[in-house]
Design a protein around this motif. Sequence first.
Motif, PDB file in Angstrom:
ATOM      1  N   HIS A 208       0.798  -1.225   0.000  1.00  0.00           N
ATOM      2  CA  HIS A 208       0.000   0.000   0.000  1.00  0.00           C
ATOM      3  C   HIS A 208       0.834   1.280   0.000  1.00  0.00           C
ATOM      4  CE1 HIS A 208      -3.584   2.315   0.158  1.00  0.00           C
ATOM      5  NE2 HIS A 208      -3.528   2.635   1.434  1.00  0.00           N
ATOM      6  N   ALA A 209       1.832   1.401   0.869  1.00  0.00           N
ATOM      7  CA  ALA A 209       2.657   2.612   0.956  1.00  0.00           C
ATOM      8  C   ALA A 209       3.833   2.469  -0.011  1.00  0.00           C
ATOM      9  CB  ALA A 209       3.146   2.842   2.375  1.00  0.00           C
ATOM     10  N   HIS A 210       3.680   2.988  -1.208  1.00  0.00           N
ATOM     11  CA  HIS A 210       4.659   2.756  -2.271  1.00  0.00           C
ATOM     12  C   HIS A 210       6.013   3.400  -2.019  1.00  0.00           C
ATOM     13  CE1 HIS A 210       1.427   1.860  -5.593  1.00  0.00           C
ATOM     14  NE2 HIS A 210       1.254   1.149  -4.488  1.00  0.00           N
ATOM     15  N   VAL A 211       6.047   4.467  -1.236  1.00  0.00           N
ATOM     16  CA  VAL A 211       7.337   5.123  -0.945  1.00  0.00           C
ATOM     17  C   VAL A 211       7.597   5.120   0.557  1.00  0.00           C
ATOM     18  CG1 VAL A 211       7.454   6.519  -3.026  1.00  0.00           C
ATOM     19  CG2 VAL A 211       6.216   7.406  -1.059  1.00  0.00           C
ATOM     20  N   GLY A 212       7.166   4.052   1.204  1.00  0.00           N
ATOM     21  CA  GLY A 212       7.407   3.896   2.631  1.00  0.00           C
ATOM     22  C   GLY A 212       8.763   3.277   2.905  1.00  0.00           C
ATOM     23  N   THR A 213       8.829   2.464   3.958  1.00  0.00           N
ATOM     24  CA  THR A 213      10.075   1.873   4.441  1.00  0.00           C
ATOM     25  C   THR A 213       9.923   0.356   4.485  1.00  0.00           C
ATOM     26  OG1 THR A 213      10.528   3.833   5.765  1.00  0.00           O
ATOM     27  CG2 THR A 213      11.705   1.831   6.376  1.00  0.00           C
ATOM     28  N   LEU A 214      10.979  -0.348   4.109  1.00  0.00           N
ATOM     29  CA  LEU A 214      10.911  -1.798   3.963  1.00  0.00           C
ATOM     30  C   LEU A 214      10.613  -2.523   5.263  1.00  0.00           C
ATOM     31  CD1 LEU A 214      11.305  -4.423   2.339  1.00  0.00           C
ATOM     32  CD2 LEU A 214      13.766  -4.223   2.784  1.00  0.00           C
ATOM     33  N   GLU A 215      11.260  -2.163   6.344  1.00  0.00           N
ATOM     34  CA  GLU A 215      11.208  -3.005   7.544  1.00  0.00           C
ATOM     35  C   GLU A 215      10.938  -2.202   8.802  1.00  0.00           C
ATOM     36  OE1 GLU A 215      13.965  -6.389   9.837  1.00  0.00           O
ATOM     37  OE2 GLU A 215      14.577  -5.563   7.898  1.00  0.00           O
ATOM     38  N   GLY A 216      10.130  -2.788   9.679  1.00  0.00           N
ATOM     39  CA  GLY A 216       9.867  -2.222  10.992  1.00  0.00           C
ATOM     40  C   GLY A 216       9.711  -3.347  11.997  1.00  0.00           C
ATOM     41  N   ASN A 217       9.399  -2.981  13.235  1.00  0.00           N
ATOM     42  CA  ASN A 217       9.302  -3.972  14.306  1.00  0.00           C
ATOM     43  C   ASN A 217       8.373  -3.437  15.381  1.00  0.00           C
ATOM     44  OD1 ASN A 217      10.109  -5.268  16.966  1.00  0.00           O
ATOM     45  ND2 ASN A 217      11.389  -6.445  15.565  1.00  0.00           N
ATOM     46  N   ILE A 218       7.551  -4.321  15.922  1.00  0.00           N
ATOM     47  CA  ILE A 218       6.708  -3.944  17.046  1.00  0.00           C
ATOM     48  C   ILE A 218       6.718  -5.063  18.064  1.00  0.00           C
ATOM     49  CG2 ILE A 218       4.639  -4.663  15.772  1.00  0.00           C
ATOM     50  CD1 ILE A 218       3.101  -2.594  17.514  1.00  0.00           C
ATOM     51  N   ASP A 219       7.314  -4.803  19.198  1.00  0.00           N
ATOM     52  CA  ASP A 219       7.379  -5.777  20.297  1.00  0.00           C
ATOM     53  C   ASP A 219       7.869  -7.139  19.829  1.00  0.00           C
ATOM     54  OD1 ASP A 219       6.422  -3.816  21.989  1.00  0.00           O
ATOM     55  OD2 ASP A 219       4.342  -4.465  21.852  1.00  0.00           O
ATOM     56  N   GLY A 220       8.897  -7.128  18.982  1.00  0.00           N
ATOM     57  CA  GLY A 220       9.512  -8.369  18.532  1.00  0.00           C
ATOM     58  C   GLY A 220       8.904  -8.974  17.287  1.00  0.00           C
ATOM     59  N   VAL A 221       7.790  -8.418  16.817  1.00  0.00           N
ATOM     60  CA  VAL A 221       7.177  -8.897  15.571  1.00  0.00           C
ATOM     61  C   VAL A 221       7.759  -8.109  14.399  1.00  0.00           C
ATOM     62  CG1 VAL A 221       5.044  -9.195  14.262  1.00  0.00           C
ATOM     63  CG2 VAL A 221       5.037  -9.494  16.755  1.00  0.00           C
ATOM     64  N   LYS A 222       8.364  -8.812  13.461  1.00  0.00           N
ATOM     65  CA  LYS A 222       8.926  -8.148  12.295  1.00  0.00           C
ATOM     66  C   LYS A 222       7.805  -7.788  11.327  1.00  0.00           C
ATOM     67  CE  LYS A 222      13.371 -10.541  12.575  1.00  0.00           C
ATOM     68  NZ  LYS A 222      14.317 -11.448  11.882  1.00  0.00           N
ATOM     69  N   VAL A 223       7.861  -6.565  10.790  1.00  0.00           N
ATOM     70  CA  VAL A 223       6.865  -6.092   9.841  1.00  0.00           C
ATOM     71  C   VAL A 223       7.584  -5.611   8.591  1.00  0.00           C
ATOM     72  CG1 VAL A 223       4.984  -4.467   9.402  1.00  0.00           C
ATOM     73  CG2 VAL A 223       5.307  -5.410  11.705  1.00  0.00           C
TER      74      VAL A 223
END
Length: 245
Positions: A208-223
């Motif tokens: 959905h977010a075409h110019v967003g960021t590849l990787e993130g994390n929330i409480d140990g869950v990789k997104v």
Amino acid sequence: MEEQNNMVRIAAVGDIHVRETDTGKWKECFKLVSQEAKVLLICGDLTDTGDEGEAQVLAEELKACTIPVVAVLGNHDYEKGRHKLIRNMLQKAGVHMLDGESIVLEGIGFAGIKGFGGGFDNHMLSMFGEGAMKAFVQEAVDEALHLDRALARLDSMESGLKKIVLMHYAPIKATVVGEPEAIFPFLGSSRLAEPLTRRKVTAAFHGHAHVGTLEGNIDGVKVFNVARQILKKEGYPEPFYYFDV
């Protein structure tokens, strides 16, 4: 592809926006990914304008894919109100279309939703004011509930089952950073993140977010934001992100 240490390789991509003129464009990609991974995830915006002709082109291209395909719809697939037809066409083509449902493949549990907007963290929209605003917020709440039920079904199948989630909208702010902040509320919602952490999901994939960021994390869950445009920006030579579970 050789598996090592009993790991299963997943390929993921979002926002492929297939058009009626794309005949032949994806066949080699799908052949290649079938050699490299065990499961392919497509995270929404399967079609460009939500037309069944585009879905038919994708169904034909996917005949070159010899591994299981799991997908969710995106906002583009709803554009013409033919999303149910698109879902049915791709299901008949063998795609596991998830919308609040779950499936176990290669010993891994997959749960999928489209998701919705609403904003992130302290800037989430609240269910207050006009009916239209309440309905907007309720959509994200409902999607989060659908995801939680899908994950609960996986938990009931097998204790300790590794769980992967795919959706179209983002569950965290980190993977939409790069987009104009003014449109963050329309790119995803933190309400989608709560089931991920409580149900101890291994990883979640969205687009959905075409110019967003590849990787993130929330409480140990990789997104991971695996929008095809992001992968291209990051220099991936082929339109798939690979993840070993």
